[in-house]
Design a protein around this motif. Structure first.
Motif, PDB file in Angstrom:
ATOM      1  N   UNK B  98      29.678  32.874  32.863  1.00 43.91           N
ATOM      2  CA  UNK B  98      30.926  33.314  33.490  1.00 43.91           C
ATOM      3  C   UNK B  98      30.710  34.614  34.265  1.00 43.91           C
ATOM      4  N   UNK B 158      29.417  33.904  26.619  1.00 48.51           N
ATOM      5  CA  UNK B 158      30.687  34.113  27.318  1.00 48.51           C
ATOM      6  C   UNK B 158      30.991  35.608  27.377  1.00 48.51           C
ATOM      7  N   UNK B 159      30.814  36.264  26.229  1.00 48.70           N
ATOM      8  CA  UNK B 159      31.070  37.694  26.139  1.00 48.70           C
ATOM      9  C   UNK B 159      30.103  38.483  27.003  1.00 48.70           C
ATOM     10  N   UNK B 160      28.808  38.213  26.839  1.00 49.07           N
ATOM     11  CA  UNK B 160      27.827  39.046  27.538  1.00 49.07           C
ATOM     12  C   UNK B 160      27.930  38.850  29.050  1.00 49.07           C
ATOM     13  N   UNK B 162      30.612  37.980  30.749  1.00 53.53           N
ATOM     14  CA  UNK B 162      31.829  38.650  31.233  1.00 53.53           C
ATOM     15  C   UNK B 162      31.593  40.153  31.348  1.00 53.53           C
ATOM     16  N   UNK B 163      30.905  40.725  30.354  1.00 53.40           N
ATOM     17  CA  UNK B 163      30.637  42.160  30.400  1.00 53.40           C
ATOM     18  C   UNK B 163      29.716  42.512  31.555  1.00 53.40           C
ATOM     19  N   UNK B 164      28.650  41.707  31.738  1.00 53.46           N
ATOM     20  CA  UNK B 164      27.738  42.047  32.834  1.00 53.46           C
ATOM     21  C   UNK B 164      28.401  41.836  34.186  1.00 53.46           C
ATOM     22  N   UNK B 166      31.623  42.580  34.921  1.00 57.18           N
ATOM     23  CA  UNK B 166      32.359  43.816  35.191  1.00 57.18           C
ATOM     24  C   UNK B 166      31.391  44.949  35.531  1.00 57.18           C
ATOM     25  N   UNK B 167      30.329  45.018  34.749  1.00 55.97           N
ATOM     26  CA  UNK B 167      29.319  46.043  34.980  1.00 55.97           C
ATOM     27  C   UNK B 167      28.713  45.891  36.375  1.00 55.97           C
ATOM     28  N   UNK B 170      31.061  47.045  39.273  1.00 55.77           N
ATOM     29  CA  UNK B 170      31.070  48.509  39.418  1.00 55.77           C
ATOM     30  C   UNK B 170      29.744  49.017  39.948  1.00 55.77           C
ATOM     31  N   UNK B 171      28.653  48.437  39.453  1.00 54.23           N
ATOM     32  CA  UNK B 171      27.332  48.881  39.903  1.00 54.23           C
ATOM     33  C   UNK B 171      27.164  48.620  41.394  1.00 54.23           C
ATOM     34  N   UNK B 173      29.495  48.471  43.634  1.00 55.52           N
ATOM     35  CA  UNK B 173      30.283  49.477  44.358  1.00 55.52           C
ATOM     36  C   UNK B 173      29.585  50.824  44.387  1.00 55.52           C
ATOM     37  N   UNK B 174      29.058  51.221  43.208  1.00 51.65           N
ATOM     38  CA  UNK B 174      28.379  52.512  43.141  1.00 51.65           C
ATOM     39  C   UNK B 174      27.171  52.523  44.078  1.00 51.65           C
ATOM     40  N   UNK B 284      33.959  48.412  47.688  1.00 49.76           N
ATOM     41  CA  UNK B 284      35.031  47.721  46.968  1.00 49.76           C
ATOM     42  C   UNK B 284      35.256  46.287  47.450  1.00 49.76           C
ATOM     43  N   UNK B 291      35.065  32.822  39.581  1.00 46.94           N
ATOM     44  CA  UNK B 291      35.959  32.177  38.620  1.00 46.94           C
ATOM     45  C   UNK B 291      36.692  31.006  39.253  1.00 46.94           C
TER      46      UNK B 291
END
Lengths: 311, 361
Positions: B98, B158-160, B162-164, B166-167, B170-171, B173-174, B284, B291
């Protein structure tokens, strides 16, 4: 670095920690109930968003923030009913339907917001706070911890109530049976479908309340896509907490602090880019998963629909 | 999760019966829910005071029937197809990736960082090739952690992912704002690959040749999953992990390979959007295709040709609704409602069909 440790910075960090942490706490507690019962509720993001919209709409239209929170609960439960019907009653795939419900709620709330509010952008008046006498007057932590909206205290009370219910009552055991071995619960005379549906509806109510808090207390208005992954973080909190409400609370506060670090640092005049700071909570989760991942235990029947008589 | 993975594998995602009778019902099963979703979303349009016939008519005219619209729709198909190719690999191997949005964006940023920097130094085709290659590698690397955690620690992907994701957003964008910022403009964005150096256009049209890459990717994945030994291995893991390891397959290695392929395709999708269409990454920027493609891949039951058809329809819808948002004032998020309701009706339809067939014996 010492410039950061001013009372202003700490106070805004702690305040932000609570404001950002409470919706996560509510979502995490809700998701925990679903997961215990064996339902992986990916639709929780949609439930939060529906709660945020319905909560704001009710508070605005009925001019009462309390009716707003009820509206938020109703919004979340509405999405949860669809989820319960499709994933538990009929037994469709929980992850696919969950993603579908999240997308649908995102689209529908943005659409409704566009036609209702995009010309006027109404805002709610600042919500009433409950100041706890004496404690509120403490320096730095006083206003952050003890001058908050009643929902904050309600969320904290839920932690205690749920912890007690899971550990000391029959409900905890029954839920666990539904999540670990639904067939055994069925044989013992329990009603798997009913119990799981109730768990999902509870998740919807909690997520909806969290969404309404985001809209009515946090932002004072509804913004499309405003949950921004808060529901997904709730899923993570529930998984990390391994079934313990208190751990959800701790993790929610850590996440809330990381999320609010951005604003707090801006208040303190720091120029660390927001994108870097926004990575902190997610990076933290990954570090935790790398360190403790092996021990994260999930219910055996998580994500599997239950059909009587099948195997 | 082995049963859930078995559902994934068999393509009967939304229910868990044995194989349905082929083709005849399947057509009904695909068109019925689409019609039901159109009716349902028309009611929503009516409720907010928009004439649904006028809306859908406008979307079709703009996205499919006008020359410019059609070529825009075909161009938009490219990144979606590449994402779908990656998702088909993952889902058939029973892996819930995901995190494609993060992999997509980091791939896009990688290609936008490399291509403008080396263009002029190397021949154009090599610049594009290197841009795609780097994007694929970066996308794949972004899935290493979820892959290893899933393969060797059994951590739910699913968890990992989803976390990566979001990470990764942001990464990306940075990186755009801090590392690869174009000093030549005031807009925060990466350096721009000049138009003539981007992916060539097809014949006399304005369609980017990324479309061809996307089509080849989906068809190649379809053939590889159905007709090769490697595909069979992945499907075996997807169907039943325990059986696969009894059979002597190295499940952890296959898991890591699946992640790398899936995320690599997502990275390529990012590159196709940059090297083919945009030329740079603005700060951005996040189209969040990932999804949305997941439900489409499921609606197509992981079938290559069906995926291509649905993604083309979805592109038409995207392009049409983008201009409908400007002209008719219906926000583009309406397409989310349409796809979500399609997915739900699809699930219900499959459930009913399954029950009828079981009753009939």
């Amino acid at each position: 670095m010492e410039a950061l440790l001013t009372p202003v910075f700490l106070s805004s960090l702690l305040t932000g920690m609570i404001v950002a942490g409470v919706p996560l706490l509510l979502a995490g507690l809700g998701e925990q109930m679903s997961e215990k019962a064996g339902v992986l509720n990916i639709g929780i993001e949609g439930m939060m968003l529906a709660g945020a919209y319905a909560g704001f709409w009710a508070a605005w239209a009925l001019e009462s923030i309390w009716l707003g929170f009820l509206g938020g609960i109703a919004g979340g439960v509405l999405v949860a009913i669809v989820m319960a019907l499709l994933c538990i009653r009929i037994g469709l795939n929980q992850i696919v339907i969950g993603i579908g419900l999240t997308l649908g709620a995102e689209g529908l709330t943005a659409l409704l917001h566009h036609f209702q509010f995009s010309r006027t952008y109404p805002r709610l008046p600042a919500p009433a706070r409950v100041d706890i006498p004496l404690l509120t007057d403490l320096p730095v932590i006083g206003p952050s911890f003890f001058g908050r909206h009643p929902i904050v205290y309600l969320a904290l009370a839920m932690v205690v109530v749920l912890a007690f219910a899971y550990r000391r009552t029959n409900l905890g055991l029954t839920l666990r049976a539904a999540g670990e071995k639904p067939a055994a619960l069925d044989v013992a005379g329990g009603h798997v479908v009913l119990l799981r549906s109730a768990a999902v509806l509870f998740t919807g109510a909690m997520a909806g309340l969290g969404g309404a808090y985001l809209a009515n207390v946090g932002a004072g208005t509804f913004i499309p896509f405003m949950t921004g992954g808060a529901g997904f973080i709730g899923i993570v909190l529930a998984m990390l907490a391994r079934g313990r409400p208190l751990w959800v609370l701790i993790a929610a506060l850590v996440f809330g602090a990381a999320l609010s670090l951005t604003t707090a640092l801006q208040v303190a005049g720091s120029n660390i880019p927001t994108d870097v700071i926004q990575m902190l909570p997610f990076a933290a989760v990954i570090v935790i998963l790398v360190a403790f991942g092996r021990r994260a235990r999930l219910p055996a029947a998580l994500g599997l629909p239950y059909e009587r008589g099948k195997r | 999760m082995s049963d859930a993975e078995a559902d994934l594998e068999s393509g009967e995602l939304l229910h868990r019966p044995g194989a349905l009778a082929r083709y005849g019902p399947i057509l009904l099963l695909t068109l019925g829910p689409i019609l039901a979703a159109l009716v349902c979303s028309s009611l929503i349009l009516l409720a907010v005071g928009v004439d649904p016939l006028a809306y859908y008519g406008y979307v079709l005219r703009r996205g499919l029937l006008s020359g410019l619209g059609l070529s825009q729709s075909l161009t938009r198909t490219a990144p979606l197809l590449l994402l779908a190719a990656g998702l088909i690999v993952a889902f058939r191997a029973g892996i819930w990736n995901l995190g494609v949005d993060g992999q997509f964006l980091l791939g896009a940023v990688a290609s936008a960082a490399l291509a403008p920097a080396i263009h002029g130094l190397l021949p154009g085709w090599l610049v594009l090739l290197l841009g795609f290659a780097l994007a694929g590698v970066v996308g794949a690397l972004w899935s290493v952690l979820p892959a290893l955690l899933k393969a060797y620690q059994g951590v739910n992907e699913i968890i990992t992912t989803l976390m990566t994701t979001f990470l990764g957003i942001s990464l990306a964008n940075a990186l755009v704002k801090l590392v690869f910022l174009d000093p030549g403009t005031t807009v925060p964005q990466t350096r721009t690959l000049p138009v003539p150096d981007r992916l060539p256009r097809l014949f006399d049209t304005t369609v980017s040749s990324g479309l061809i890459i996307g089509l080849i990717a989906v068809l190649a994945v379809h053939v590889a999953m159905n007709r090769t030994a490697f595909g069979l291995r992945l499907r075996t893991v997807g169907a039943n992990v325990r059986a696969a390891s009894h059979f002597g397959l190295s499940v952890p290695q296959l898991t890591v390979a699946t992640f790398a392929l899936s995320a690599g395709f997502a990275g390529l999708a990012g590159a196709s959007e940059i090297l083919g269409v945009n030329g740079n990454v603005r700060a951005d920027w996040n189209p969040a295709y990932g999804l949305m493609v997941i439900p489409l891949v499921f609606l197509a039951r992981f079938h290559g040709v069906a995926t291509i058809a649905l993604i083309f329809l979805y592109s038409v819808l995207l392009i049409g609704s983008e201009s409908a948002a400007r002209r008719l004032g219906v926000p583009q998020t309406f397409t989310l409602v349409l796809v979500a309701s399609m997915l739900i009706f699809f699930g219900i339809a499959e459930h009913h069909l399954h029950h009828r067939m079981r009753k009939a014996g």
